[in-house]
Design an enzyme around this catalytic site. Sequence first.
Site, short mmCIF file in Angstrom:
data_model
loop_
_atom_site.label_atom_id
_atom_site.label_comp_id
_atom_site.label_asym_id
_atom_site.label_seq_id
_atom_site.Cartn_x
_atom_site.Cartn_y
_atom_site.Cartn_z
N ARG A 1 2.01 15.50 -6.22
CA ARG A 1 0.77 14.83 -6.67
C ARG A 1 -0.44 15.50 -6.04
O ARG A 1 -1.49 15.63 -6.68
CB ARG A 1 0.81 13.33 -6.38
CG ARG A 1 -0.30 12.57 -7.10
CD ARG A 1 -0.18 11.06 -6.96
NE ARG A 1 0.64 10.44 -7.97
CZ ARG A 1 0.24 10.14 -9.22
NH1 ARG A 1 -1.00 10.42 -9.60
NH2 ARG A 1 1.05 9.58 -10.07
N PHE B 1 -1.05 8.63 -2.86
CA PHE B 1 0.21 9.36 -2.94
C PHE B 1 0.00 10.88 -2.99
O PHE B 1 0.55 11.57 -3.84
CB PHE B 1 0.96 8.88 -4.20
CG PHE B 1 2.46 9.04 -4.18
CD1 PHE B 1 3.26 8.17 -3.48
CD2 PHE B 1 3.08 10.06 -4.91
CE1 PHE B 1 4.64 8.29 -3.51
CE2 PHE B 1 4.47 10.19 -4.93
CZ PHE B 1 5.25 9.30 -4.23
N GLU C 1 -4.60 2.62 -7.37
CA GLU C 1 -4.86 3.72 -6.44
C GLU C 1 -6.16 4.51 -6.68
O GLU C 1 -6.81 4.90 -5.72
CB GLU C 1 -3.69 4.71 -6.48
CG GLU C 1 -2.38 4.12 -6.01
CD GLU C 1 -1.22 5.06 -6.33
OE1 GLU C 1 -0.83 5.14 -7.51
OE2 GLU C 1 -0.73 5.73 -5.42
N ALA D 1 2.67 3.75 -7.92
CA ALA D 1 2.02 4.70 -8.82
C ALA D 1 1.00 3.98 -9.71
O ALA D 1 0.72 4.43 -10.82
CB ALA D 1 3.06 5.44 -9.67
N PHE E 1 0.81 -1.21 0.00
CA PHE E 1 0.00 0.00 0.00
C PHE E 1 0.84 1.27 0.00
O PHE E 1 0.38 2.32 0.43
CB PHE E 1 -1.00 -0.01 1.17
CG PHE E 1 -1.83 -1.26 1.23
CD1 PHE E 1 -2.76 -1.53 0.23
CD2 PHE E 1 -1.67 -2.18 2.25
CE1 PHE E 1 -3.52 -2.69 0.26
CE2 PHE E 1 -2.43 -3.36 2.29
CZ PHE E 1 -3.35 -3.61 1.29
N1 MTE Z 1 -3.70 -4.19 -3.45
C1 MTE Z 1 -3.31 -5.12 -2.54
N2 MTE Z 1 -4.03 -6.23 -2.40
N3 MTE Z 1 -2.20 -4.91 -1.77
C2 MTE Z 1 -1.45 -3.76 -1.88
O1 MTE Z 1 -0.45 -3.60 -1.17
N4 MTE Z 1 -1.15 -1.59 -3.02
C3 MTE Z 1 -1.82 -0.52 -3.75
C4 MTE Z 1 -2.57 -1.06 -4.95
N5 MTE Z 1 -3.40 -2.17 -4.57
C5 MTE Z 1 -1.85 -2.77 -2.83
C6 MTE Z 1 -3.00 -3.05 -3.63
C7 MTE Z 1 -0.89 0.51 -4.21
S1 MTE Z 1 -0.43 1.74 -3.14
C8 MTE Z 1 -0.42 0.53 -5.50
S2 MTE Z 1 0.58 1.77 -6.05
C9 MTE Z 1 -0.74 -0.54 -6.45
O2 MTE Z 1 -1.60 -1.52 -5.89
C10 MTE Z 1 0.57 -1.19 -6.90
O3 MTE Z 1 0.37 -2.26 -7.75
P1 MTE Z 1 0.05 -2.10 -9.32
O4 MTE Z 1 0.82 -0.94 -9.81
O5 MTE Z 1 0.48 -3.39 -9.86
O6 MTE Z 1 -1.43 -1.86 -9.40
N1 HPA Z 2 3.60 7.30 -6.98
C1 HPA Z 2 4.27 6.43 -6.19
N2 HPA Z 2 5.56 6.50 -6.01
C2 HPA Z 2 6.25 7.46 -6.64
C3 HPA Z 2 5.60 8.38 -7.46
C4 HPA Z 2 4.23 8.29 -7.64
O1 HPA Z 2 3.59 9.08 -8.36
N3 HPA Z 2 6.54 9.21 -7.94
C5 HPA Z 2 7.70 8.81 -7.40
N4 HPA Z 2 7.54 7.74 -6.61
MO1 MOS Z 3 1.44 3.02 -4.18
S1 MOS Z 3 1.26 4.50 -2.80
O1 MOS Z 3 2.15 4.14 -5.35
O2 MOS Z 3 2.77 2.18 -3.55
#
Ligand code: MTE
Ligand code: HPA
Ligand code: MOS
Length: 782
Positions: free
Chosen positions: A315, A349, A716, A515, A233
């Site tokens: 952001r 974020f 997100e 992101a 997360f």
């Molecule tokens: N979903 C689960 N089950 N666990 C997680 O830790 N992290 C969230 C989101 N969904 C998360 C989640 C966050 S902060 C991000 S940035 C995205 O998943 C990252 O994964 P992705 O870029 O593959 O979607």
């Molecule tokens: N999201 C998450 N992590 C990051 C970002 C963003 O937009 N930019 C730099 N690190």
């Molecule tokens: Mo997600 S806050 O960009 O790990």
Amino acid sequence: MSLKSRAALAHDAARLHVQGRAPYADDLPEIDGTLHAAVGLSEVAHGRLRGLDLAAVAAAPGVAAVIDAKAVPGDPNIGPVFHDEQVFAADRIEYAGQALFAVAAATQAQARRAALLGKAKVTKLKPVLDVEEALAKKSYVVADELLPVIENGWSEETLRAAPHVLSGRQLCGAQEHFYLEGQVAVAQPQEDGRMLIHSSTQNPSEIQHTLAAVLGRPISAIEVRVRRIGGGFGGKETQGCQTAAIAAILAQRTGRPVKLRLPRAVDFVLTGKRHPFLLDYRVGCDDEGRILAADFMVAADCGFSADLSLSILDRAVYHVDNAYHLPCMRVRGFPCKTNKASNTAFRGFGGPQGTLLVERAIEDVARRLGLDPLDVRRRNLYQGRQQRAHYRQKVRDNILPELVERLERDSRYRKRKEAVAAFNAGSELVKKGIALTPVKFGICFMVTFLNQGGALLNVYRDGTVACNHGGTEMGQGLFIKVAQVVAKTLGLSVDRVSCEATSTAKIPNTSATAASSGTDLNGKAAEDAALRLRERLAGLAAELSGDRAEDIVFRDNRVRAPSRSWSFAELVERAYLARLPLAAAGFYRTPKIGSDPLTRIGRPYLYYAYGAAVSEVAVDVLTGEHRLLQVDILHDVGDSINPAVDIGQIEGGYVQGLGWLTTEEMGWDAEGRMLATGPAVYKIPAAGDVPAKFTVRLWPEANREDTIGRSKAVGEPPLLLAISAWAALADAVASARGDGGMVRLDAPATPERVLTAINASAAEAPVQKVRAKRGRERQMTK
Ligand code: MTE
Ligand code: HPA
Ligand code: MOS
């Protein structure tokens, strides 16, 4: 076989998850001689560290090594962007819970007991715990010239000349990540000074190069491996480094494997949270609620160091428009330094905090003018595809007016709004509220160079495919989506493709899985690798059949030329015998993007993800307690690679946002010590908080940009949909008060804050009448 037709597959490890057979870092078999580590923490929030007495720690049973700032062999800096954070406090203590030293012992219990025996000599200084105080002192975590200011058609005169001018202040609180698996790392010394790290991180490359510096070794001497993490997360984007560094230093020192798994209460105090924000607005609007000018100020409580705060603040600054076209606006951002753990990435974020501000301004405009907030929202939405955001990016893929209208209709918003009013007219003690809020969320890392991904595909002689890519699996379903992409490209069923544990030895220099761009980057990189392999195999098939390579089709686990066909495995075996390479590397860099890091002007995002939600709540006006009755969501994920996974992300994101905005309250005492350090006091949403009526629908159009399978990122953006629940609570508060006044409802909107908002009205507010009447009833029954 289109991506869509075989889309809604279960998470690749779903079966293992529910059976408890999916290993996490702490479940790996321990190598003989493994030591366990524990961290000694500061009890003081701010002070000068005059010395540490660790004699009792070293003498405690089972202890093999004790380390502090002086024992860091290489560069002690672990800050991801700025050199303002070290493994252990050296001379200055910056927050209660900061790491002072660590100990390795034969058992975990021995290590944790020993860590309690350290004594720190500290000259206390007054801590700054409040963002407002830091703002007044102009105390920031980065240099003043880096602070974001964006003006777009801004004019103070236009604001002042508007028919209505309003201003308001909104606070939103911290949020603990509460990943089910806490921070953990296992460091295993290898031959010749090399080190293998199993880490629960979203960012293996960051751990790798940080540890190389900390240990004074080349980056190539460190391998970081991540099979899966039990939720990140954002909390494991940078903040796994300290845990991994401590394990690695102790392992290098003792020559033995060292595991550090933070107990929940230590994880709470040692690591950063979502940034609390202080948000101010001034807007000028016309009689219909059209915003003519807006002036925003967003101040983030960053804690003691920069970490990712500047990008997070950016952001926030980029998202203060949310779904609204604001032709005359200014936004200023301040990254405030406080004596708290360094706040960090958390789903959204900074986007959620920036968005909350404009939504609050809209709510106030509506109440001041006696309009339905939805009408004010609709009048201000981006229209057409030519309008630009304040940072000048064109909102080319705008679908907001259509999307909002569709949800308004599908959720029967207007009818339900009337029903809520009718209910409220006949109900004194319980008031309902309803709200529809839109979301526009920019997709790409804020820092342009991070928008890249790599992959490596290995094809084996039975035709099975192992996919390596730079992303980490944290429960979000990245691995199954990337496997689907590879399978589709090679015409295979998904069971022939597996994603391997993420390793820095396989894909170098990766960006964090963050992101929301995990699938966008790694999916495209894996597709690139698969296309290279396909081309090579098609060339062979053409040679063997005498047909043209363009006419070779990969489908249903077969490769078909016009004149003959093979099973995929047969053709692969032919390729092996013909001595063709059966591995391919792939790469992707996001096109079209770039913005000026100082002016912030440009195109930071490739595209936007859109959505909207209707939430309906009921509030007890005597206690402020509330309940979510119904949620209706319409969300845009483009052409979904896997609707089952995407809908899961939308539901989970909404509920996590609901926790941020309603129940998750993080308190500090006057000395700067955290009040909640576990689930008994810190309340994340539970199954019972999810309403029985919870509908999620996907917007039916593909991404206009050429993303992987024309899908859109989903991780997100849905978190921001929960702002509708906060707005619905404000609606219920307004009904309870009935005085037509504006509502300030700070987040989290706990029962206490809801009650305060209800009582914030003038003396004739209905709740006070109700109270008086209840009082009389009580007397009469005595
Ligand atoms: N979903 C689960 N089950 N666990 C997680 O830790 N992290 C969230 C989101 N969904 C998360 C989640 C966050 S902060 C991000 S940035 C995205 O998943 C990252 O994964 P992705 O870029 O593959 O979607
Ligand atoms: N999201 C998450 N992590 C990051 C970002 C963003 O937009 N930019 C730099 N690190
Ligand atoms: Mo997600 S806050 O960009 O790990």
